[in-house]
Motif scaffolding. Structure first.
Motif, short mmCIF file in Angstrom:
data_model
loop_
_atom_site.label_atom_id
_atom_site.label_comp_id
_atom_site.label_asym_id
_atom_site.label_seq_id
_atom_site.Cartn_x
_atom_site.Cartn_y
_atom_site.Cartn_z
N MET A 159 0.86 -1.18 0.00
CA MET A 159 0.00 0.00 0.00
C MET A 159 0.90 1.24 0.00
N THR A 160 0.66 2.14 -0.94
CA THR A 160 1.47 3.36 -1.01
C THR A 160 1.01 4.35 0.04
N ALA A 161 1.81 5.38 0.26
CA ALA A 161 1.52 6.38 1.29
C ALA A 161 0.22 7.12 1.00
N ASN A 162 -0.16 7.27 -0.28
CA ASN A 162 -1.37 8.02 -0.62
C ASN A 162 -2.64 7.17 -0.54
N ASN A 163 -2.49 5.87 -0.43
CA ASN A 163 -3.68 5.02 -0.35
C ASN A 163 -4.38 5.16 0.98
N ARG A 164 -5.70 5.03 0.91
CA ARG A 164 -6.54 5.12 2.10
C ARG A 164 -7.48 3.93 2.10
N ARG A 165 -7.96 3.58 3.25
CA ARG A 165 -8.95 2.51 3.38
C ARG A 165 -10.33 3.13 3.56
N PHE A 166 -11.29 2.56 2.89
CA PHE A 166 -12.66 3.03 2.99
C PHE A 166 -13.57 1.83 3.12
N LYS A 167 -14.43 1.83 4.12
CA LYS A 167 -15.40 0.74 4.29
C LYS A 167 -16.69 1.14 3.59
N ALA A 168 -17.12 0.31 2.66
CA ALA A 168 -18.33 0.57 1.89
C ALA A 168 -19.32 -0.56 2.13
N GLU A 169 -20.56 -0.20 2.40
CA GLU A 169 -21.61 -1.21 2.49
C GLU A 169 -22.39 -1.16 1.18
N ILE A 170 -22.28 -2.24 0.43
CA ILE A 170 -22.91 -2.34 -0.88
C ILE A 170 -23.84 -3.54 -0.87
N ASP A 171 -25.12 -3.26 -1.04
CA ASP A 171 -26.14 -4.31 -1.06
C ASP A 171 -26.05 -5.22 0.16
N GLY A 172 -25.81 -4.61 1.31
CA GLY A 172 -25.80 -5.38 2.56
C GLY A 172 -24.48 -6.05 2.88
N HIS A 173 -23.48 -5.92 2.03
CA HIS A 173 -22.17 -6.52 2.26
C HIS A 173 -21.16 -5.40 2.50
N THR A 174 -20.25 -5.63 3.43
CA THR A 174 -19.23 -4.63 3.74
C THR A 174 -17.94 -4.97 3.01
N ILE A 192 -12.32 -0.86 0.66
CA ILE A 192 -11.78 -0.39 -0.60
C ILE A 192 -10.50 0.37 -0.29
N ILE A 193 -9.44 0.07 -1.02
CA ILE A 193 -8.17 0.77 -0.84
C ILE A 193 -7.89 1.57 -2.10
N GLY A 194 -7.65 2.86 -1.92
CA GLY A 194 -7.38 3.72 -3.06
C GLY A 194 -7.04 5.12 -2.62
N THR A 195 -6.89 5.99 -3.60
CA THR A 195 -6.48 7.36 -3.32
C THR A 195 -7.65 8.35 -3.31
#
Length: 83
Positions: free
Chosen positions: A1-16, A19-22
């Motif tokens: 994971m690069t320094a600019n990447n962030r973690r984001f928790k997304a609930e999509i259609d009832g599933h968590t 997501i890792i990205g910038t």
């Protein structure tokens, strides 16, 4: 994971999903909301579709939109070069 990447928790259609990205949290929230809206709409329009079919259709539509945007960008670049 690069320094600019962030973690984001997304609930999509009832599933968590994590997501890792910038992208910003606001961007990820918007994408999550839009996905859930489209899933809900597809489930109402075609209640017999499986989750896999819905996911495939959403992916197809997303790539189709990407192709359209790339064509638009290429046209704009070509138009600018002709001026």
């Amino acid at each position: 994971m690069t320094a600019n990447n962030r973690r984001f928790k997304a609930e999509i259609d009832g599933h968590t999903y994590t997501i890792i990205g910038t992208a910003s949290d606001r961007h990820m929230q918007t994408v999550t909301r839009m996905m859930n809206e489209q899933i809900t709409q597809l489930k109402k329009l075609a209640p017999d579709m499986s989750d896999t079919e819905i996911a495939t259709l959403l992916a197809f539509n997303a790539i189709s939109d990407q192709v359209d945007k790339q064509a638009e960008l290429l046209k704009m670049q070509t138009d600018d070069a002709d001026k």
